[in-house]
Structure formats: structure tokens, C-alpha cells
Design a protein around this motif. Structure first.
Motif, PDB file in Angstrom:
ATOM      1  N   SER A 240     -37.207 -29.894  -2.126  1.00 34.86           N
ATOM      2  CA  SER A 240     -36.043 -30.395  -1.254  1.00 34.86           C
ATOM      3  C   SER A 240     -34.631 -30.207  -1.477  1.00 34.86           C
ATOM      4  O   SER A 240     -34.021 -30.483  -2.529  1.00 34.86           O
ATOM      5  CB  SER A 240     -35.983 -31.758  -0.698  1.00 34.86           C
ATOM      6  N   GLU A 341     -35.573 -33.150   4.396  1.00 33.66           N
ATOM      7  CA  GLU A 341     -36.332 -33.441   3.503  1.00 33.66           C
ATOM      8  C   GLU A 341     -37.599 -32.568   3.740  1.00 33.66           C
ATOM      9  O   GLU A 341     -37.985 -32.672   4.259  1.00 33.66           O
ATOM     10  CB  GLU A 341     -35.991 -35.000   2.955  1.00 33.66           C
ATOM     11  N   ASP A 389     -33.688 -36.432  -3.469  1.00 29.41           N
ATOM     12  CA  ASP A 389     -34.947 -35.239  -2.716  1.00 29.41           C
ATOM     13  C   ASP A 389     -35.866 -35.175  -4.402  1.00 29.41           C
ATOM     14  O   ASP A 389     -36.806 -35.393  -3.742  1.00 29.41           O
ATOM     15  CB  ASP A 389     -33.909 -33.994  -3.294  1.00 29.41           C
TER      16      ASP A 389
END
Length: 450
Positions: A240, A341, A389
Motif C-alpha cells: 500500500s 490503502e 501502510d
């Protein structure tokens, strides 16, 4: 006065690089190209004598990866694998450790299980050799008895070939993104390695940065890959990109303009090692102390600010990085930032998306389909793989076995490959995890004294 002129040069090249980060513009042939080339060569001829020459150059700055491996006292092999879509990739292999590290009369019957190391975005397998020999993961693994294979993604310095397309003439050569690199490059490389070594599985796949995402894509697109790797280890996993903290997040809102710019000028290839802007920037960074400071400043905006990047590692890095790739690879990163995300397929626009995916927006990769055991190593000070992330990634993976969070608050993305403490902080914990995994599966390797 000399510094004032240098500052002007730096400001111009810096601004152009950040606004238009491309190195290959498909200019008309003959007269225009010759004029362009002559002007560039004339500029270099003019500027070189006017710059300081007091900076030490490491000899490995001028060596290819295979020559660096040999220079460090290790055996090396060069292999080439052809992907299902026709790209010819270079693999460098370290089949054993240094000869002097072996006990006598032991090497003939050692069973060396293969491990595969994959570099990050716009890089090459040189990433694994920026640091000193005893601080290089590739050499550590070789001396421990592993058969080490090093991948090179399509389009970089070592994988710039195709069975039918010319990278200098055919724009189609550069029509690839993370999707193709994961679906074809990783799967073809792993299959090739297993075929050569006659092993059923890799002892480990170790991916740095984008190298982590590429394996996840391969495991989702080709489910059989989950059964061909015993464990996947992600260092600074860039999956991500929603919380990027480097300059790429400033480019992301302009990704459509960036794509339009590519189409207008016919740009497919970016950030080549011998491109115009990188040649100028590298010349500046290598030939004066002032330029070196500028280079470090530039690197800090990509990899994060490092407190431990010394001169040897710095000069080795800028001589080989960036190693080139496709504009779509860069675009894919910016798209993933804008998406939030997720790890999504490449966005070709609504019309083309409907043809390829059946939807106007590109779908997300289903990370729960990754069933191979995974371990992640990450740092809070990593602008490419920030904690937010990585935390998201941990909740999505289907078989996460563990993670290591760097205690050092200054450890940045680049420190995974250049920190003088990388062996202590990252590689040795990874090796311990890998050896424990080997013991659990009953697939032992030779234990050699280092």
C-alpha cells in the motif's frame, strides 16, 4: 564564484528532474538526435574541467554486478530467463560462499538450497552489494550455505532485452507496470531457478521494497507460486502506498498530467542510469564535496534521511542507481497513493479498464490469497513503507508468521541496503528466522563457519 555557478546548475537540473522525471524522449532521428547528442557531450566536456576533483571514487562504481561479486572473492554465474511475454531477464547467481570459508573435503556433498533476492523500484540487484562484504545479505547467505540468486526486473540495466521488441525503438517494450513484473518476471525467475537447481521449492524469497509487492502479485495471479516458496521475507515492504512520506506523494495529484506528458512525448522509459539528467546529476554528485551534499539531499527525499550513509556506500549507490524502468511503473506507485490503502491493478482509464477488468476502476489484489508464510521487517522512519501502510498489510495477508519492527528511530528505507548496521539489525534476525523455518520444515542446509 564557482559555487554560485554550481548552485545554478543544480537548481535547474533539480527543477527539471522533479517536474519531468524522464530520461528517454523519442526524438526524431538523424539531425535532431545528432544535435541533441552533440550539445549534451559538449556540455559535459565544458563542465568536467570546471569541477573539483577531490572526491574519492570506489572502483566498484565502475563495475557491473557480476564483476563486483567476483571482486569480493565469490564465484558468480550469469543466467538469462525468458518470460512468457518475451522479456529477457538477467539473473546473477552466487552458487557458493568464499572458497576459504569451507572446511576441506566438505564442498562436494553439500546441499545448497536456493534463495531468491529481488530489488526495489527503479533499481537492480546492485542494491544487495552497496555495503561491505560482511554486511551484505547476499554474501551472508552464500557463506551460510545457500545458493543465492539475484533477480533483475524488466527494463533495468541488466534486463533491457526482448525476443522481438527493441527498447530503443518500440514503445511497446515499456508498456508494463507492477502487474506484469509480478505476473511474469517473478514467476518465470522462480520456475527457472527451480528447474536449474532441481529443487521443489525455494528456501526463501526475499524482497526489498517493491520486490515484496511483486511476489505478492505473483502469488495471487499464479496460485501455484505459493507452493514453490517455503517463506517470503519482505524488507521495507512497499505494498500500500497510501501514507507515502517522500516526494512522490507531491507528484501523485498530477498523475493524469504525468501520463499525458508521456503520451505527448512518446515516453516509455524513465530514470535510465545513463540518461541525460541522471548523467548530469551524477557528474555533479561525484566530483565535488558540494555536489556530494546535494546528492545526499536528493537521496533523502526518496529513501528517507539516513544518519549512517558513508562515502563508500554513497558513491557505490549513485553510480548504479537508478537503473531504469518504465514510466508505468512510476505511475502505478502514484495511482496506489491516490487509491488509498490497497494494492490495485494498473489504472488504464475507464474505457481500457472495462476491456481488461470489466469495471471502470481497476480491482484490488486479494492479499488473503497469499498462503505462503510471510515475515515482514519494517521501520517507523521509512517514507516508502511507513508504519500505517505496513500495519494495513499485516491485516490483509493470509499467512503472516511474524514481523520485526526496527527499534532504531532513525532507520530509513535506504538503510535496509546501505546501513553499516544492517547485518546486526536486519540480516542476522532474518537469517535466524530462515534457519528456524528450515529446521521446522526438515529441509536442512549446510551450516558453515563464517
Amino acid at each position: 564564484m564557482k559555487d554560485v555557478k554550481l548552485v545554478r546548475i543544480l537548481m535547474i537540473s533539480y527543477a527539471v528532474y522533479y517536474l519531468c522525471p524522464s530520461d528517454t524522449q523519442r526524438l526524431p532521428k538523424n539531425v535532431v538526435v545528432n544535435l541533441y547528442t552533440n550539445l549534451f557531450e559538449g556540455f559535459l566536456h565544458f563542465i568536467r574541467p570546471r569541477m573539483d576533483r577531490n572526491v574519492f571514487q570506489d572502483p566498484e562504481s565502475f563495475m557491473t554486478t557480476d564483476k563486483i561479486i567476483f571482486h569480493r572473492g565469490y564465484p558468480v554465474e550469469i543466467h538469462h530467463v525468458v518470460t512468457d511475454d518475451g522479456y529477457i531477464l538477467a539473473l546473477h547467481r552466487i552458487p557458493s560462499g568464499r572458497r576459504e570459508s569451507y572446511p576441506q573435503n566438505v564442498t562436494s556433498h553439500l546441499r545448497r538450497r536456493p534463495v531468491f533476492l529481488q530489488h526495489g523500484m527503479m533499481g537492480s540487484d546492485h542494491f544487495w552489494f552497496i555495503s561491505s562484504t560482511n554486511n551484505s545479505l547476499a554474501f551472508i547467505l552464500a557463506d551460510l550455505g545457500f545458493d543465492v540468486w539475484l533477480g533483475n526486473s524488466r527494463g533495468n540495466t541488466y534486463s533491457r532485452k526482448h525476443v522481438s521488441l527493441d527498447p530503443d525503438e518500440d514503445r511497446g517494450f515499456w508498456n508494463f507496470s507492477w502487474d506484469e513484473m509480478g505476473r511474469f518476471d517473478i514467476t518465470s525467475s522462480i520456475d527457472y531457478i527451480l528447474n536449474v537447481t532441481r529443487e521443489e521449492t525455494l528456501a526463501a524469497y526475499i524482497g526489498y521494497s517493491l520486490g515484496c509487492s511483486l511476489f505478492l502479485i505473483s502469488a495471487i495471479e499464479r496460485p501455484e507460486m505459493n507452493d514453490k516458496v517455503d517463506v517470503m521475507i519482505g524488507l521495507g515492504p512497499t505494498v500500500s502506498a497510501a501514507h507515502l512520506k517522500n516526494y512522490f506523494r507531491l507528484m501523485a495529484p498530477f498523475v493524469k498530467l504525468y501520463q499525458l506528458y508521456q503520451r505527448i512525448f512518446g515516453i516509455g522509459e524513465v530514470h535510465t542510469n545513463d540518461g541525460v539528467l541522471h548523467s548530469i546529476t551524477r557528474l555533479i554528485c561525484e566530483t565535488s564535496e558540494f555536489g556530494a551534499e546535494f546528492g545526499r539531499y536528493w537521496l533523502s527525499h526518496v529513501f528517507g534521511k539516513s544518519d549512517v550513509l558513508n562515502n563508500d556506500e554513497y558513491y557505490r549507490l549513485i553510480a548504479h542507481y537508478p537503473a531504469g524502468g518504465s514510466a508505468n511503473t512510476m505511475t502505478h506507485l502514484l495511482q496506489n497513493y491516490n487509491t488509498g490503502e490497497s494494492l490495485s491493478y494498473f489504472d488504464y482509464g475507464a474505457k481500457e479498464n472495462r476491456k481488461r477488468y470489466g469495471t471502470t476502476l481497476p480491482p484490488e489484489y486479494n492479499l488473503t490469497l497469499v498462503t505462503v508464510p510471510v515475515m515482514l521487517v519494517h521501520s517507523d522512519n521509512d517514507p516508502f513503507a511507513p508504519l500505517e501502510d505496513v500495519s494495513w498489510l499485516k491485516t490483509k495477508l493470509g499467512n503472516l508468521k511474524g514481523s520485526i519492527r526496527m527499534d532504531n528511530p532513525t532507520f530509513c528505507h535506504g538503510d535496509f541496503v546501505w546501513s553499516p548496521h544492517a547485518a546486526e539489525l536486519v540480516y542476522l534476525p532474518v537469517v535466524r528466522f530462515l534457519l528456524s523455518s528450515e529446521d521446522l520444515t526438515g529441509k536442512h542446509i549446510a551450516r558453515l563457519q563464517m
